[in-house]
Enzyme design. Structure first.
Site, short mmCIF file in Angstrom:
data_model
loop_
_atom_site.label_atom_id
_atom_site.label_comp_id
_atom_site.label_asym_id
_atom_site.label_seq_id
_atom_site.Cartn_x
_atom_site.Cartn_y
_atom_site.Cartn_z
CG HIS A 122 0.17 -0.09 2.71
ND1 HIS A 122 0.21 -0.59 3.20
CD2 HIS A 122 0.18 1.34 3.22
CE1 HIS A 122 0.92 -0.46 3.92
NE2 HIS A 122 0.39 0.61 4.45
C1 UD1 Z 1 -1.74 4.79 6.45
C2 UD1 Z 1 -0.65 5.83 6.48
C3 UD1 Z 1 -0.16 4.40 6.65
C4 UD1 Z 1 -0.03 3.53 7.53
C5 UD1 Z 1 -1.78 3.12 6.34
C6 UD1 Z 1 -2.43 1.16 6.98
C7 UD1 Z 1 -0.20 7.95 6.95
C8 UD1 Z 1 0.41 8.75 6.16
N1 UD1 Z 1 -0.06 6.53 6.71
O1 UD1 Z 1 -2.19 4.46 5.25
O2 UD1 Z 1 1.48 4.95 6.97
O3 UD1 Z 1 0.69 1.85 7.02
O4 UD1 Z 1 -2.27 3.78 7.04
O5 UD1 Z 1 -2.75 0.91 6.49
O6 UD1 Z 1 -1.18 8.51 7.85
N2 UD1 Z 1 -8.86 4.61 2.42
C9 UD1 Z 1 -10.30 3.99 2.05
N3 UD1 Z 1 -10.79 4.07 3.44
C10 UD1 Z 1 -10.50 4.34 4.68
C11 UD1 Z 1 -9.03 4.67 4.44
C12 UD1 Z 1 -8.82 4.82 3.73
O7 UD1 Z 1 -10.97 4.19 1.06
O8 UD1 Z 1 -11.41 3.71 5.74
C13 UD1 Z 1 -8.28 5.08 1.00
C14 UD1 Z 1 -8.97 7.04 0.09
O9 UD1 Z 1 -8.93 6.24 -1.05
C15 UD1 Z 1 -7.69 7.40 0.84
C16 UD1 Z 1 -6.44 6.14 0.56
O10 UD1 Z 1 -6.99 5.10 0.77
O11 UD1 Z 1 -7.44 8.20 0.04
C17 UD1 Z 1 -5.36 6.69 1.39
O12 UD1 Z 1 -5.68 6.21 2.93
P1 UD1 Z 1 -4.97 6.86 3.74
O13 UD1 Z 1 -5.49 7.21 5.87
O14 UD1 Z 1 -3.97 8.68 3.72
O15 UD1 Z 1 -3.19 6.60 3.99
P2 UD1 Z 1 -2.71 5.10 4.38
O16 UD1 Z 1 -2.14 5.02 2.64
O17 UD1 Z 1 -3.78 4.27 4.84
#
Ligand code: UD1
Length: 352
Positions: free
Chosen positions: A200
């Site tokens: 991811h």
């Molecule tokens: C975050 C953490 C990362 C961790 C990961 C674990 C930061 C900078 N990164 O990354 O260190 O390893 O979590 O999972 O905080 N999304 C969904 N549903 C959700 C959450 C996210 O669909 O419940 C999608 C959205 O499109 C979002 C993307 O995932 O834009 C990324 O989510 P985000 O929370 O920005 O960062 P992660 O990649 O999950």
């Protein structure tokens, strides 16, 4: 003593659960704030249920967005919470955007901050989590570290020794707690022998060529072993966006904690770019290939079962075949990864 915990993303939940439990046993007052950084049922709710974390007292419902948006929005919504609740200490976990945002709010309001999993460094500032780690540690008043290398990093950055407390690995507390449930968990529908994959990190999945190369290499490996790939929402979006094909790989939605642990137990090898999974595989003695050039958890390489294969897909294929031929790296469990890190933190918090 009123303690406030801030969690936001999946790995935070696993780290906070044992601390919440240990603080409760000591009868201290505590409030739980969920920033809402992760909000899907299988990225958040399922973890609360399985780890027996109480319902959050407050949910900031911040959701997704750019780093600046997410961080600033958490700060804006968290500030009034701190002003209203006036905690004596705020505990933040790991290295996600929720961690640094909460620490910044507290520092400005002169409310003490404790950082759980302090001192880890990849020395790679292109990684958003590295920036979060450095800033959070700089702002924290109590730093709870998992390992000796973390203490050394903090000392080199000039953090006074009296602020640093080596307590061990809280993530392993949760693992030990739920290992019996994982051992008896029926993961019907999954193959008996498998390679488990998670991916991811923006550096691996946001570039179409890079992601294609990794998937090609996995497809090649699927000739020898079945591959189970629980897909993070970000990665699923990218696979679709780039029009990549993924035949022969078992793509499934992100799994609950216990089911994922059950698959790790059964895996011949785990291929990942996650931080926490490098530690879980080291504890479980399962060979792990990490698709990153560096790690903030070097102890998993020096003592554990982890190998950094970086972006070199030939190396990935080579190491995979070597493991499948029975030459997987054997490791040992690092000191203080013993299931009692949460208790140690609670003891220090009580004396704070
Ligand atoms: C975050 C953490 C990362 C961790 C990961 C674990 C930061 C900078 N990164 O990354 O260190 O390893 O979590 O999972 O905080 N999304 C969904 N549903 C959700 C959450 C996210 O669909 O419940 C999608 C959205 O499109 C979002 C993307 O995932 O834009 C990324 O989510 P985000 O929370 O920005 O960062 P992660 O990649 O999950």
């Amino acid at each position: 003593m009123h303690l406030l915990h801030v969690v936001g993303a999946r790995p935070n939940f696993v780290k906070a659960a044992p601390v919440l439990r240990a603080i409760k046993r000591r009868g201290l007052r505590q409030t739980l704030v969920h920033t809402g950084q992760h909000y899907d049922r299988n990225m958040s709710d399922v973890f609360f249920t399985q780890l027996e974390i109480p319902e959050p007292d407050i949910n900031l419902e911040v959701g997704s967005g750019s780093h600046a948006f997410q961080t600033s929005e958490i700060m804006r919504r968290f500030e009034p919470v701190v002003l209203e609740h006036k905690p004596d200490l705020v505990l933040v976990y790991g290295d996600v955007n929720s961690t640094v945002a909460a620490a910044l709010v507290c520092a400005k309001l002169v409310v003490p901050v404790g950082h759980v999993e302090a001192g880890l460094r990849s020395f790679d500032r292109t990684m958003p989590e590295e920036v979060n780690r450095i800033v959070t540690d700089r702002l924290s008043d109590v730093l709870f570290t998992p390992s000796e290398d973390a203490d050394a990093n903090l000392q080199l950055e000039g953090v006074p020794s009296e602020k640093i407390h080596r307590v061990g690995n809280v993530m392993i507390d949760s693992l030990i707690q739920l290992l019996p449930a994982a051992r008896s968990c029926h993961t019907n529908g999954f193959p008996e022998r498998l390679a488990l994959v998670t991916l991811h990190r923006p550096s691996n999945v946001d570039d179409s060529e890079n992601l294609r190369r990794v998937l090609d290499s996995l497809r090649e490996t699927s000739e020898r072993i079945e591959i189970v790939f629980p897909v993070h929402p970000r990665t699923r979006q990218r696979i679709k966006e780039f029009g990549l094909s993924v035949p022969k790989l078992h793509l499934v939605d992100p799994l609950p904690y216990i089911e994922f642990l059950a698959l790790q137990l059964r895996a011949a090898v785990v291929i990942t770019d996650s931080g926490g999974i490098q530690e879980e595989t080291t504890y479980l003695g399962v060979p792990c290939l990490t698709l990153r050039e560096n790690t903030e958890r070097p102890i998993t390489v020096t003592m554990g079962t982890n190998i950094l294969v970086g972006e070199d897909k030939n190396r990935l294929t080579r190491e995979l075949h070597s493991i499948l031929d029975g030459n997987g790296k054997k490791g040992v469990i690092p000191p203080l990864w013993d299931g009692h890190a949460g208790d140690r933190i609670a003891g220090i918090v009580q004396r704070f």
